[in-house]
Design a protein around this motif. Sequence first.
Motif, PDB file in Angstrom:
ATOM      1  N   UNK A 209      -4.832  -4.764 -12.145  1.00 20.71           N
ATOM      2  CA  UNK A 209      -4.573  -5.047 -10.726  1.00 20.71           C
ATOM      3  C   UNK A 209      -5.289  -4.064  -9.811  1.00 20.71           C
ATOM      4  N   UNK A 210      -5.471  -4.476  -8.565  1.00 22.23           N
ATOM      5  CA  UNK A 210      -5.997  -3.548  -7.568  1.00 22.23           C
ATOM      6  C   UNK A 210      -4.971  -2.440  -7.357  1.00 22.23           C
ATOM      7  N   UNK A 211      -5.443  -1.192  -7.300  1.00 20.32           N
ATOM      8  CA  UNK A 211      -4.535  -0.068  -7.150  1.00 20.32           C
ATOM      9  C   UNK A 211      -5.077   0.969  -6.182  1.00 20.32           C
ATOM     10  N   UNK A 212      -4.169   1.582  -5.432  1.00 13.49           N
ATOM     11  CA  UNK A 212      -4.478   2.748  -4.610  1.00 13.49           C
ATOM     12  C   UNK A 212      -3.378   3.771  -4.864  1.00 13.49           C
ATOM     13  N   UNK A 213      -3.774   4.957  -5.270  1.00 15.95           N
ATOM     14  CA  UNK A 213      -2.834   6.035  -5.609  1.00 15.95           C
ATOM     15  C   UNK A 213      -1.819   5.580  -6.666  1.00 15.95           C
ATOM     16  N   UNK A 214      -2.282   4.737  -7.594  1.00 15.80           N
ATOM     17  CA  UNK A 214      -1.417   4.303  -8.678  1.00 15.80           C
ATOM     18  C   UNK A 214      -0.493   3.160  -8.329  1.00 15.80           C
ATOM     19  N   UNK A 215      -0.509   2.685  -7.089  1.00 17.87           N
ATOM     20  CA  UNK A 215       0.338   1.570  -6.689  1.00 17.87           C
ATOM     21  C   UNK A 215      -0.448   0.259  -6.738  1.00 17.87           C
ATOM     22  N   UNK A 216       0.184  -0.782  -7.274  1.00 15.58           N
ATOM     23  CA  UNK A 216      -0.453  -2.097  -7.305  1.00 15.58           C
ATOM     24  C   UNK A 216      -0.517  -2.666  -5.890  1.00 15.58           C
ATOM     25  N   UNK A 217      -1.709  -3.076  -5.493  1.00 16.24           N
ATOM     26  CA  UNK A 217      -1.939  -3.620  -4.151  1.00 16.24           C
ATOM     27  C   UNK A 217      -2.090  -5.134  -4.253  1.00 16.24           C
ATOM     28  N   UNK A 218      -1.320  -5.876  -3.475  1.00 13.67           N
ATOM     29  CA  UNK A 218      -1.391  -7.332  -3.471  1.00 13.67           C
ATOM     30  C   UNK A 218      -2.368  -7.786  -2.391  1.00 13.67           C
TER      31      UNK A 218
ATOM     32  N   UNK B 245      -8.951   2.308   1.688  1.00 17.18           N
ATOM     33  CA  UNK B 245      -9.174   0.857   1.725  1.00 17.18           C
ATOM     34  C   UNK B 245     -10.638   0.524   1.468  1.00 17.18           C
ATOM     35  N   UNK B 246     -11.508   1.249   2.140  1.00 13.43           N
ATOM     36  CA  UNK B 246     -12.947   1.003   1.992  1.00 13.43           C
ATOM     37  C   UNK B 246     -13.378   1.249   0.550  1.00 13.43           C
ATOM     38  N   UNK B 247     -12.844   2.308  -0.054  1.00 14.65           N
ATOM     39  CA  UNK B 247     -13.205   2.633  -1.441  1.00 14.65           C
ATOM     40  C   UNK B 247     -12.824   1.504  -2.383  1.00 14.65           C
ATOM     41  N   UNK B 248     -11.670   0.878  -2.142  1.00 16.31           N
ATOM     42  CA  UNK B 248     -11.218  -0.229  -2.985  1.00 16.31           C
ATOM     43  C   UNK B 248     -12.076  -1.478  -2.790  1.00 16.31           C
ATOM     44  N   UNK B 249     -12.469  -1.733  -1.544  1.00 17.05           N
ATOM     45  CA  UNK B 249     -13.108  -3.013  -1.215  1.00 17.05           C
ATOM     46  C   UNK B 249     -14.631  -2.998  -1.238  1.00 17.05           C
ATOM     47  N   UNK B 250     -15.243  -1.835  -1.081  1.00 13.27           N
ATOM     48  CA  UNK B 250     -16.698  -1.809  -0.893  1.00 13.27           C
ATOM     49  C   UNK B 250     -17.515  -2.323  -2.087  1.00 13.27           C
ATOM     50  N   UNK B 251     -16.980  -2.318  -3.327  1.00 16.34           N
ATOM     51  CA  UNK B 251     -17.788  -2.904  -4.414  1.00 16.34           C
ATOM     52  C   UNK B 251     -18.080  -4.390  -4.212  1.00 16.34           C
ATOM     53  N   UNK B 252     -17.327  -5.054  -3.337  1.00 11.70           N
ATOM     54  CA  UNK B 252     -17.491  -6.496  -3.168  1.00 11.70           C
ATOM     55  C   UNK B 252     -18.323  -6.865  -1.939  1.00 11.70           C
ATOM     56  N   UNK B 253     -18.663  -5.893  -1.106  1.00  7.45           N
ATOM     57  CA  UNK B 253     -19.484  -6.199   0.052  1.00  7.45           C
ATOM     58  C   UNK B 253     -19.310  -5.196   1.167  1.00  7.45           C
TER      59      UNK B 253
ATOM     60  N   UNK C  60       0.830  -1.201   0.000  1.00  4.14           N
ATOM     61  CA  UNK C  60       0.000   0.000   0.000  1.00  4.14           C
ATOM     62  C   UNK C  60       0.868   1.255   0.000  1.00  4.14           C
ATOM     63  N   UNK C  61       0.318   2.370  -0.473  1.00  7.85           N
ATOM     64  CA  UNK C  61       1.054   3.633  -0.334  1.00  7.85           C
ATOM     65  C   UNK C  61       1.287   3.919   1.139  1.00  7.85           C
ATOM     66  N   UNK C  62       2.429   4.501   1.435  1.00  7.40           N
ATOM     67  CA  UNK C  62       2.717   4.827   2.836  1.00  7.40           C
ATOM     68  C   UNK C  62       1.641   5.763   3.373  1.00  7.40           C
ATOM     69  N   UNK C  63       1.172   5.489   4.565  1.00  2.47           N
ATOM     70  CA  UNK C  63       0.135   6.280   5.216  1.00  2.47           C
ATOM     71  C   UNK C  63      -1.206   6.172   4.493  1.00  2.47           C
ATOM     72  N   UNK C  64      -1.464   5.032   3.905  1.00  2.00           N
ATOM     73  CA  UNK C  64      -2.779   4.789   3.312  1.00  2.00           C
ATOM     74  C   UNK C  64      -3.835   4.895   4.405  1.00  2.00           C
ATOM     75  N   UNK C  65      -4.925   5.577   4.123  1.00  5.44           N
ATOM     76  CA  UNK C  65      -5.954   5.795   5.134  1.00  5.44           C
ATOM     77  C   UNK C  65      -7.130   4.837   4.948  1.00  5.44           C
ATOM     78  N   UNK C  66      -7.935   4.724   5.990  1.00  8.96           N
ATOM     79  CA  UNK C  66      -9.041   3.774   5.999  1.00  8.96           C
ATOM     80  C   UNK C  66     -10.006   4.016   4.846  1.00  8.96           C
ATOM     81  N   UNK C  67     -10.270   5.283   4.547  1.00 11.23           N
ATOM     82  CA  UNK C  67     -11.232   5.600   3.494  1.00 11.23           C
ATOM     83  C   UNK C  67     -10.784   5.039   2.144  1.00 11.23           C
TER      84      UNK C  67
END
Length: 339
Positions: A80-89, A33-41, A24-31
């Motif tokens: 791939x899953x991405x946050x701020x342009x970084x690939x998230x595993x 994470x939720x934005x990435x994951x909420x489409x699935x549940x 994840x990008x350094x200092x990734x915030x909760x919002x």
Amino acid sequence: MATSGQQQFRYTQTPSKVLHLRNLPWECIEEELVELCKPFGKIVNTKCNVGANHNQAFVEFADLNQAINMVSYYSSSSEPAQIRGKTVYIQYSNRHEIVNNKSPGDVPGNVLLVTIEGVEAGDVSIDVIHLVFSAFGFVHKIATFEKAAGFQALIQYSDSETASSAREALDGRSIPRYLLPEHVNQCHLRISYSAHTDLNIKFQSNRSRDYTNPSLPVNPTAMEGFVQPVVGPDGKKKEPESNVLLASIENAQYAVTVDALQMVFSAYGTVQKIAIFEKNGGTQALIQYPDIATAAVAKESLEGHCIYDGGYCKLHLTFSRHTDLNVKVSWLFKLELID
């Protein structure tokens, strides 16, 4: 069939409704994470900034199938899953729920524990800390100290709601560059809740302040020269002290308002009254504190201080002959009362 080692690693994990996110990008915030994951549940819990580099997180779904859907989607997707342009595993976690996401440092309280990363003790003054945290409400007390974690401060507000708003706004942020010494490029604030509810401040000093008790004695050994000598260097008796300061404002290219003076002078104690007026073509102000000791500390600290960057609105301070300002809002010029 899995097409990469990363995907195979995902599939070998036992499915769990808790997903482990890495890179994840350094200092990734909760919002984020939720934005990435909420489409699935539905997301029921998160734990951010874990790992040595604070670039990992856990996300807990309400249902196991929701987590499976997310892993399956990104395992087979060409994007791939991405946050701020970084690939998230993404992989399943070994845990099946996020236990104690609200650690003792996450249980809301009225006192914040602030770790200031990237600085040494002395790089960030207690007055700068007060200025930053006062933006969210009246700061009652501050205590600073050094621990293994670095330079830290305890900030006390009147209630947990105020503390919470300050934490949400400032956690992971940097103190504005113009408030830092030249040799400090940047610093980051790590903020959690303290178990304290009322700090025991015995002295006003450069390491601790009680803004609710202006009569608290000043610790002479801890104010770094704030105590004035009885006799000046020229051998003359020092000027009579007062709880009211007279400020002459040099190079007043910007408007000097009551709010601006309140922000600057309240860093040293409760400001009771402020009167701004014009005299001999220049702007002057009277600032009243409850006692002489507080006024003396403010005078010594703020002499020559510029309210605005660039040398604008430079303060020259002396003690006034006044002890209690009779401020009337109907007076001419800009005479105003701070309640």
